[in-house]
Scaffold this motif. Structure first.
Motif, PDB file in Angstrom:
ATOM      1  N   PRO A 150       0.783  -1.234   0.009  1.00 34.56           N
ATOM      2  CA  PRO A 150      -0.069  -0.168  -0.122  1.00 34.56           C
ATOM      3  C   PRO A 150       0.911   1.288   0.039  1.00 34.56           C
ATOM      4  CG  PRO A 150      -0.114  -1.247   2.283  1.00 34.56           C
ATOM      5  CD  PRO A 150       0.842  -1.979   1.262  1.00 34.56           C
ATOM      6  N   MET A 157      -3.049   6.142  -1.541  1.00 27.34           N
ATOM      7  CA  MET A 157      -4.026   5.278  -0.940  1.00 27.34           C
ATOM      8  C   MET A 157      -5.351   5.395  -1.344  1.00 27.34           C
ATOM      9  SD  MET A 157      -4.242   3.184   1.753  1.00 27.34           S
ATOM     10  CE  MET A 157      -2.814   3.174   2.652  1.00 27.34           C
ATOM     11  N   ARG A 158      -5.937   6.606  -1.708  1.00 28.05           N
ATOM     12  CA  ARG A 158      -7.392   6.633  -2.084  1.00 28.05           C
ATOM     13  C   ARG A 158      -7.475   5.704  -3.261  1.00 28.05           C
ATOM     14  NH1 ARG A 158      -7.496  11.649  -2.443  1.00 28.05           N
ATOM     15  NH2 ARG A 158      -8.792  12.118  -0.500  1.00 28.05           N
ATOM     16  N   LEU A 161      -7.287   1.961  -2.538  1.00 26.98           N
ATOM     17  CA  LEU A 161      -8.414   1.481  -1.850  1.00 26.98           C
ATOM     18  C   LEU A 161      -9.534   1.373  -2.788  1.00 26.98           C
ATOM     19  CD1 LEU A 161      -8.434   3.332   1.567  1.00 26.98           C
ATOM     20  CD2 LEU A 161      -7.774   0.720   1.130  1.00 26.98           C
ATOM     21  N   TYR A 181     -14.481   2.987   2.445  1.00 24.64           N
ATOM     22  CA  TYR A 181     -13.270   3.118   2.760  1.00 24.64           C
ATOM     23  C   TYR A 181     -12.751   2.419   3.975  1.00 24.64           C
ATOM     24  CZ  TYR A 181     -12.410   6.458  -0.962  1.00 24.64           C
ATOM     25  OH  TYR A 181     -12.218   6.982  -2.203  1.00 24.64           O
ATOM     26  N   VAL A 185     -10.045  -0.611   4.220  1.00 21.28           N
ATOM     27  CA  VAL A 185      -8.820  -0.508   5.271  1.00 21.28           C
ATOM     28  C   VAL A 185      -8.745  -1.490   6.036  1.00 21.28           C
ATOM     29  CG1 VAL A 185      -7.905   0.960   6.912  1.00 21.28           C
ATOM     30  CG2 VAL A 185      -8.770   1.970   4.895  1.00 21.28           C
ATOM     31  N   LEU A 194       0.588  -1.788   8.176  1.00 22.19           N
ATOM     32  CA  LEU A 194       0.830  -0.548   7.696  1.00 22.19           C
ATOM     33  C   LEU A 194       1.576   0.102   8.531  1.00 22.19           C
ATOM     34  CD1 LEU A 194      -2.763   0.361   6.848  1.00 22.19           C
ATOM     35  CD2 LEU A 194      -1.157  -1.022   5.395  1.00 22.19           C
ATOM     36  N   ALA A 198       1.134   5.214   5.984  1.00 25.00           N
ATOM     37  CA  ALA A 198       0.002   4.540   5.307  1.00 25.00           C
ATOM     38  C   ALA A 198      -1.186   4.540   6.178  1.00 25.00           C
ATOM     39  CB  ALA A 198       0.193   2.931   5.137  1.00 25.00           C
ATOM     40  N   GLN A 199      -1.067   4.461   7.769  1.00 27.36           N
ATOM     41  CA  GLN A 199      -2.209   4.251   8.603  1.00 27.36           C
ATOM     42  C   GLN A 199      -2.731   5.935   8.512  1.00 27.36           C
ATOM     43  OE1 GLN A 199      -2.430   2.325  12.210  1.00 27.36           O
ATOM     44  NE2 GLN A 199      -0.397   1.553  11.739  1.00 27.36           N
ATOM     45  N   ALA A 202      -4.664   6.395   5.146  1.00 33.94           N
ATOM     46  CA  ALA A 202      -5.833   5.767   5.116  1.00 33.94           C
ATOM     47  C   ALA A 202      -7.019   6.481   6.032  1.00 33.94           C
ATOM     48  CB  ALA A 202      -5.675   4.488   5.506  1.00 33.94           C
ATOM     49  N   VAL A 205      -8.017   9.604   4.057  1.00 37.29           N
ATOM     50  CA  VAL A 205      -9.064   9.101   3.237  1.00 37.29           C
ATOM     51  C   VAL A 205     -10.359   9.061   3.557  1.00 37.29           C
ATOM     52  CG1 VAL A 205      -9.612   7.298   1.436  1.00 37.29           C
ATOM     53  CG2 VAL A 205      -7.257   8.177   1.612  1.00 37.29           C
TER      54      VAL A 205
END
Length: 281
Positions: A150, A157-158, A161, A181, A185, A194, A198-199, A202, A205
């Motif tokens: 990811p 990230m958007r 996902l 989302y 996730v 993650l 990355a978290q 997410a 997002v």
């Protein structure tokens, strides 16, 4: 939501299905209590603004294959007698870039609905630490909707996902809701650990999508303080509503709590009851 087969199929489907099939133990009729809420000054707008500024030095610099989480599930079986305790299950999955790997599900300490350990341990409970399920895959055998790492940035990230949601069908993947989302996730976090970046991406997002509100603050089952985000049901999960618990200090996803909307009358489970609760430590 009934107990099903093994973990091997779990990595090929969305989280709502994966959480159902990780249940090889007898029926549990009680449900975990909903996490208690306290007032908060956080709003979606202030969280979103904060999430996009001041990135701290990461402890987990890169996302890695494999994941570990703890699940508190309503385990239902029409043919089994009801029980009065919940036995959390710790799931571990390790896999490699050649799509080989292993997974196991381990019995936790039996709990009451409020999250307190039961003493003495019920006779029908599995011994804590018992491996309830174990499986392995040879190279090329593991099937996962997330074979590539990811991204750490919000736009990446958007798109990542959305690609998952488009593959699953049943939703408008070009304009997903916050609930969509969250579903994506939590599915991702069943197979990847993650990075902090990355978290954070997410969470941003989710906060930037339609259909998210701040419910309040809480203390999760691991004793951590967090902010609770409410999301609406999705086309992929129409009968359930998920609350995501985040830590805006570290920008980590702490837990997810799923509630049935109309209840499960065949099992005496009322509307709004918690059907599964997942902790990422």
């Amino acid at each position: 939501m009934l107990a099903g087969s093994g973990f091997a199929a779990a990595v090929t489907v969305v989280a709502v299905i994966a959480l159902v099939i990780l249940r090889p133990v007898p029926a549990v009729a009680i449900t975990p209590d909903r996490l208690p809420l306290e007032p908060t000054s956080w709003t979606v707008e202030t969280l979103l603004e904060e999430s996009m500024t001041g990135v701290p030095a990461p402890e987990v610099a890169e996302s890695r294959r494999g994941a570990e989480w703890e699940g508190w599930f309503v385990q239902l079986d029409l043919d089994s007698p009801t029980a009065t305790f919940i036995q959390p299950q710790r799931t571990q999955i390790e896999w490699n870039d050649d799509l080989s790997g292993t997974s196991r599900v381990i019995a936790g300490v039996p709990m009451s609905a409020d999250g307190s350990p039961i003493e003495p341990v019920p006779a029908s409970a599995e011994a804590t630490g018992t491996i309830l399920y174990e499986d392995s895959w040879a190279p090329g055998e593991l099937v996962t909707p997330f074979p590539t790492a990811p991204p750490d940035d919000v736009d990446g990230m958007r798109a990542y996902l959305q690609a998952f949601l488009r593959e699953q069908g049943g939703t408008d993947a070009d304009a997903p809701s916050a609930g969509d989302y969250v579903l994506a996730v939590t599915s991702l976090m069943q197979v990847w650990t993650l990075s902090e970046a990355a978290q954070r991406a997410a969470i941003t997002v989710v906060l930037d999508a339609a259909g998210v509100t701040v419910a309040g603050e809480t203390t999760d089952r691991a004793g951590r303080s967090g902010v609770v985000l409410n999301t609406e049901p999705t086309d992929l999960q129409p009968d359930y509503r998920t609350r995501l618990i985040i830590d805006p200090a570290s920008w980590r996803i702490l837990a997810a709590e799923t509630n049935t909307i109309d209840g499960l009358p065949d099992f005496g489970i009322p509307a709004g009851a918690v059907t599964d609760y997942t902790i990422w430590r």
